[in-house]
Design a protein around this motif. Sequence first.
Motif, PDB file in Angstrom:
ATOM      1  N   SER A  99     -19.026 -17.137  14.060  1.00 48.25           N
ATOM      2  CA  SER A  99     -18.737 -17.954  12.874  1.00 48.25           C
ATOM      3  C   SER A  99     -19.893 -17.848  11.891  1.00 48.25           C
ATOM      4  O   SER A  99     -21.058 -17.747  12.292  1.00 48.25           O
ATOM      5  CB  SER A  99     -18.533 -19.418  13.269  1.00 48.25           C
ATOM      6  OG  SER A  99     -17.316 -19.606  13.950  1.00 48.25           O
ATOM      7  N   HIS A 157     -21.616 -11.116   6.332  1.00 51.89           N
ATOM      8  CA  HIS A 157     -20.174 -10.998   6.573  1.00 51.89           C
ATOM      9  C   HIS A 157     -19.805  -9.535   6.800  1.00 51.89           C
ATOM     10  O   HIS A 157     -19.134  -9.182   7.785  1.00 51.89           O
ATOM     11  CB  HIS A 157     -19.454 -11.572   5.350  1.00 51.89           C
ATOM     12  CG  HIS A 157     -17.984 -11.770   5.496  1.00 51.89           C
ATOM     13  ND1 HIS A 157     -17.086 -10.733   5.464  1.00 51.89           N
ATOM     14  CD2 HIS A 157     -17.231 -12.903   5.646  1.00 51.89           C
ATOM     15  CE1 HIS A 157     -15.850 -11.194   5.594  1.00 51.89           C
ATOM     16  NE2 HIS A 157     -15.914 -12.525   5.698  1.00 51.89           N
ATOM     17  N   THR A 196     -12.469 -11.784   3.234  1.00 53.23           N
ATOM     18  CA  THR A 196     -11.504 -11.835   4.328  1.00 53.23           C
ATOM     19  C   THR A 196     -12.255 -11.672   5.651  1.00 53.23           C
ATOM     20  O   THR A 196     -12.763 -10.606   5.948  1.00 53.23           O
ATOM     21  CB  THR A 196     -10.456 -10.714   4.207  1.00 53.23           C
ATOM     22  OG1 THR A 196      -9.818 -10.806   2.927  1.00 53.23           O
ATOM     23  CG2 THR A 196      -9.407 -10.830   5.301  1.00 53.23           C
ATOM     24  N   PRO A 197     -12.375 -12.768   6.444  1.00 53.42           N
ATOM     25  CA  PRO A 197     -11.912 -14.132   6.152  1.00 53.42           C
ATOM     26  C   PRO A 197     -12.808 -14.825   5.124  1.00 53.42           C
ATOM     27  O   PRO A 197     -13.959 -14.457   4.956  1.00 53.42           O
ATOM     28  CB  PRO A 197     -12.008 -14.816   7.514  1.00 53.42           C
ATOM     29  CG  PRO A 197     -13.120 -14.097   8.204  1.00 53.42           C
ATOM     30  CD  PRO A 197     -13.014 -12.661   7.773  1.00 53.42           C
ATOM     31  N   SER A 198     -12.238 -15.827   4.464  1.00 52.00           N
ATOM     32  CA  SER A 198     -12.975 -16.559   3.426  1.00 52.00           C
ATOM     33  C   SER A 198     -14.165 -17.298   4.041  1.00 52.00           C
ATOM     34  O   SER A 198     -14.166 -17.652   5.224  1.00 52.00           O
ATOM     35  CB  SER A 198     -12.046 -17.541   2.713  1.00 52.00           C
ATOM     36  OG  SER A 198     -11.439 -18.427   3.640  1.00 52.00           O
ATOM     37  N   ARG A 247     -13.717 -23.039   5.316  1.00 53.87           N
ATOM     38  CA  ARG A 247     -12.731 -21.994   5.094  1.00 53.87           C
ATOM     39  C   ARG A 247     -12.518 -21.264   6.414  1.00 53.87           C
ATOM     40  O   ARG A 247     -12.685 -21.854   7.482  1.00 53.87           O
ATOM     41  CB  ARG A 247     -13.192 -21.075   3.952  1.00 53.87           C
ATOM     42  CG  ARG A 247     -13.356 -21.824   2.604  1.00 53.87           C
ATOM     43  CD  ARG A 247     -13.581 -20.843   1.445  1.00 53.87           C
ATOM     44  NE  ARG A 247     -13.685 -21.539   0.162  1.00 53.87           N
ATOM     45  CZ  ARG A 247     -14.807 -21.665  -0.537  1.00 53.87           C
ATOM     46  NH1 ARG A 247     -15.937 -21.113  -0.089  1.00 53.87           N
ATOM     47  NH2 ARG A 247     -14.818 -22.313  -1.685  1.00 53.87           N
ATOM     48  N   ALA A 248     -12.176 -20.009   6.337  1.00 57.45           N
ATOM     49  CA  ALA A 248     -11.721 -19.318   7.552  1.00 57.45           C
ATOM     50  C   ALA A 248     -12.829 -18.701   8.386  1.00 57.45           C
ATOM     51  O   ALA A 248     -12.569 -18.220   9.493  1.00 57.45           O
ATOM     52  CB  ALA A 248     -10.721 -18.219   7.164  1.00 57.45           C
ATOM     53  N   SER A 249     -14.080 -18.719   7.914  1.00 57.01           N
ATOM     54  CA  SER A 249     -15.138 -18.010   8.646  1.00 57.01           C
ATOM     55  C   SER A 249     -15.781 -18.832   9.750  1.00 57.01           C
ATOM     56  O   SER A 249     -16.696 -18.340  10.432  1.00 57.01           O
ATOM     57  CB  SER A 249     -16.234 -17.540   7.679  1.00 57.01           C
ATOM     58  OG  SER A 249     -16.964 -18.640   7.171  1.00 57.01           O
TER      59      SER A 249
END
Length: 337
Positions: free
Chosen positions: A269, A254, A283-285, A328-330
């Motif tokens: 992603s 990440h 961030t992002p989760s 989640r957001a990833s």
Amino acid sequence: MSRRGARLSDVARLAEVSPGLVSRIVNDDPTLKVRAATRERVLEAVEMLQYIPHASARALRSSRTGLLGFALHRVNDPIYAQLVDSAQAAATSRGYSVVLLSAEDLMGRPSAHRALVRGHRVDGLLIQSGFQAVDAGLQDVAREVPSLVFNADETPGLRTLRLDDAAAARAATRHLMDLGHTRIAFVGAEGATSRRRFQGYAEALSGGGLAPLPMIAGGWEAESARAEIASSLAAGGEATGLVVASSTSALGVHAGVLASGAAIPEDISVVSIHDTWFAEHLTPSLTVVQLPLADIGSAAVDLLIEQIEESTEGETVLDEQPPRLIQRASSAPPPQR
């Protein structure tokens, strides 16, 4: 000389010291002051003769310590918090206590190995395997004391327990495929656990008519994973989706993706195997595939206690509860090019 036949006097004769000194060394007398070379000579004699102190031999026959050793790689890895908690709870309910041990330290210090196994300091060992070359040595330890080896592949002569790693990687890969990704890479490490997860990743791609990309060897640590993904992206890596072998590694992936100037998930992603406390706070989760770590902790203790009562071999795979994707957001559809 056989292991059963060795006596204290035999060790003393071979090491050229007094029997009293041998006794104080093998029983770890904290008041003893002796030269390191002398101590090592005695311990080498103990090893050569396979000597078991009489008090320990009596304990092996007639009593138990009430302690279970838990030999973990990377004992401070947050992934294992649930596993350790559930193992301790299960042990307590069965009248045992759990002592945490470093797998690397156990193999790196032969004297610790001798004291633990031949000194009967624990009734049994939970041994974490499946991560690196030192595992072969740990599996040798498992043959000397009642043991349950978890994360290892099925191994003749051992009682093993593992999660369905391939199913977890298939779920992560299919999630990215369902979002529309066709260039998906696996960020893995050494050891059997990563191999099983790579296998699941490759199976999912094959089922969708896609070919796997070469594995990115990020390792099990955040620092190594960050460096490796940064190097891969700098070399022109074109994957739009990454399946990462563990959430600790994913923490580094990440950070490495963002440091390279790419955006998550707009450009790349990221989906990790295992959930842990920090995943939702990035961030992002972080999107993850959750495996039943708590279940393997309690199951490992139950199987180990069975091993203490009666030694068996064979493999158990915890596959009754399927891996659970937590989006989640990833993760998102790939960029349009």
